[in-house]
Design a protein around this motif. Structure first.
Motif, short mmCIF file in Angstrom:
data_model
loop_
_atom_site.label_atom_id
_atom_site.label_comp_id
_atom_site.label_asym_id
_atom_site.label_seq_id
_atom_site.Cartn_x
_atom_site.Cartn_y
_atom_site.Cartn_z
N PRO A 198 -5.24 9.18 3.41
CA PRO A 198 -6.09 9.23 2.26
C PRO A 198 -7.39 8.21 2.68
N HIS A 210 -1.16 6.55 0.00
CA HIS A 210 -1.63 7.92 -0.73
C HIS A 210 -3.08 7.43 -1.23
N SER A 211 -3.06 6.12 -1.93
CA SER A 211 -4.47 5.64 -2.39
C SER A 211 -5.50 5.36 -1.28
N PRO A 212 -6.72 5.02 -1.83
CA PRO A 212 -7.64 4.47 -0.93
C PRO A 212 -7.37 3.01 -0.41
N TRP A 257 -7.69 -2.71 -8.76
CA TRP A 257 -7.48 -2.48 -7.36
C TRP A 257 -6.57 -3.92 -6.76
N GLY A 314 -7.62 1.46 -5.58
CA GLY A 314 -6.75 1.56 -4.40
C GLY A 314 -6.33 0.09 -3.99
N TRP A 315 -6.58 -0.08 -2.75
CA TRP A 315 -5.93 -1.30 -2.06
C TRP A 315 -7.23 -1.96 -1.18
N CYS A 327 -14.26 -3.20 -7.89
CA CYS A 327 -12.82 -2.52 -7.90
C CYS A 327 -12.12 -3.05 -8.61
N TRP A 375 0.90 -1.01 0.15
CA TRP A 375 -0.11 0.02 -0.03
C TRP A 375 0.93 1.27 -0.03
N ASP A 376 0.69 2.12 -0.97
CA ASP A 376 1.39 3.45 -0.99
C ASP A 376 1.10 4.48 0.13
N GLY A 405 -10.97 4.71 -7.48
CA GLY A 405 -9.81 4.01 -7.37
C GLY A 405 -8.74 4.20 -8.56
#
Ligand SMILES: C[S@@+](CC[C@H](N)C(=O)[O-])C[C@H]1O[C@@H](n2cnc3c(N)ncnc32)[C@H](O)[C@@H]1O
Length: 395
Positions: free
Chosen positions: A274, A212-214, A355, A319-320, A352, A209-210, A317
């Motif tokens: 985020p 920053h993303s959801p 994702w 996202g993760w 998703c 997971w970065d 997204g």
């Protein structure tokens, strides 16, 4: 001083982890101490060495305090007491152990819990080894220390000393953490089959997971994964609200601790996290998760909702998704969960696409029901059960 010479003059520490989490603890240590990470890793004196059950690293008191304060995946941090030595008889063990610098860590008459393991050694009776070490400690400090039982979950456990005998080589370490590190202090309310905080942090690091993303956890239970995610994204140290065993050591440097603990020395993540979405179909679990997030100081960063996985509403997204759905042996024992995993896979494909998904589960057959291409090579132990982490992208 060149780095190799400097490294050899430092103390040796060992960050203990659950089996399988070693690479993530090593990653955390390399981010915390970039100097250690840049030194060669293949020799016995390497400043950062992943080993089975933990990661060895070198440093001084500042590194020891910072490791306890910041590591999210370690269970405890041990400080080696002197150098390992050979002992093939009890007299030899007592004489050599009495030369160790116990007074750095213990005061006379302080209750001590001794945990001994013996492997392929002439001295194989762990209770007798513990009694001999207690005699050596009394020889060194001039007074006996009462031996007590270890209690790592207690709020203020007795000082733990760990001795390991392997092929007659004795390594003695003193625990610097006290209460086990997964106890951050925020989780009083527990839903069904809660994850250890250290494992939740490991899942997040394994997911890549970065921050920053959801992030979405549709089976959040008591909220451990989303709470750990918010703490990470905001750069809040997991140990910020707790005490540690090293605070009772005679060599405790209060001023150094205050400096390292001060908000100005803590490298913060972001001012705002985020979107982090956490849901569960059980209203009681969501209530507990909210209370836990309040105590952790991150309730504002997490959007909690009570809903079944079929009705999740992910934000834009990709996202993760990082989650721990029920798996037979802990929740819903005996029930057929294959339909739930198949449904979860369908929901992800529909809602998703693109994702990243990371799922902790004990049963590769259940993960297979999701019909996603998941890499399941990462195995861990959760609550005594061997589990797998499935990682992939929703296509
Ligand atoms: C293994 S627990 C998650 C534990 C959580 N990671 C924690 O640390 O507390 C699985 C959770 O999935 C929830 N659950 C089961 N079936 C569900 C469904 N169809 N939709 C949403 N949640 C569900 C259960 O209520 C339970 O809280």
């Amino acid at each position: 001083m060149n780095l190799c010479v400097k490294v050899l003059t430092l103390d040796i520490f060992f960050a203990v982890t659950a089996p399988g989490l070693e690479p993530f603890t090593a990653l955390e240590l390399s981010r915390l101490f970039p100097d250690l990470a840049s030194a060669p890793v293949d020799s016995a004196s390497s400043p950062l060495r992943p080993l089975p059950g933990g990661v060895e690293f070198r440093g001084g008191l500042a590194e020891l305090y910072r490791a306890n304060l910041h590591l999210r995946t370690a269970s405890r941090v041990l400080a080696r007491l002197g150098m390992p030595f050979l002992a093939r008889g009890f007299d030899e063990l007592r004489a050599k152990a009495a030369r160790l610098p116990w007074e750095k860590f213990l005061t006379p008459r302080q209750p001590v819990a001794l945990r001994v393991t013996c492997h392929k050694s002439k001295l194989y009776h762990s209770d007798a080894v513990a009694r001999t070490l207690a005699s050596a400690l009394a020889d060194r400090l001039g007074q006996p220390s009462p031996l007590v039982k270890a209690d790592e979950e207690a709020e203020r456990p007795p000082q733990l000393v760990v001795a390991r005998l392997a092929e007659d080589r004795v390594t003695v370490s003193v625990d610097s953490s006290g209460t086990i590190l997964h106890k951050r202090g925020y989780r009083l309310a527990l839903a069904k089959a809660p994850l250890r905080e250290t494992l939740a942090a490991g899942i997040l690091l394994a997911s890549g997971w970065d921050m920053h993303s959801p992030l979405l956890d549709p089976f959040c239970g008591s909220g451990t994964i989303p709470i750990e995610a918010a703490l990470m994204a905001l750069g809040i140290p997991p140990g910020i609200n707790r005490r540690f065993a090293f605070m009772d050591w005679p060599n405790f440097d209060e001023q150094l601790w205050q400096e390292l603990h001060h908000p100005s020395s803590i490298v913060h993540g972001r001012a705002a996290a985020p979107p982090i979405l956490a849901s569960d179909r059980d209203a009681g679990a969501i209530q507990m998760a909210r209370e836990n997030a309040e105590r952790a100081g991150v309730a504002d960063c997490i959007e909690f909702s009570c809903r079944a996985v079929s009705s999740i509403t992910p934000p834009p997204g990709p996202g993760w998704v990082a989650t721990n759905p029920p798996y037979g042996r802990r929740v819903s024992e005996g029930r057929d969960l294959r339909n739930l995993y198949a449904q979860f896979g369908n929901v992800l494909r529909k809602k998703c696409p693109g994702w990243h998904v990371t799922v902790l589960c004990s049963d590769p057959v259940l993960l297979g029901q999701m019909r996603l291409e998941l890499d399941t090579s990462l195995a861990l132990i959760n609550g005594g059960i061997r589990v797998r982490i499935g990682r992939g992208t929703v296509k």
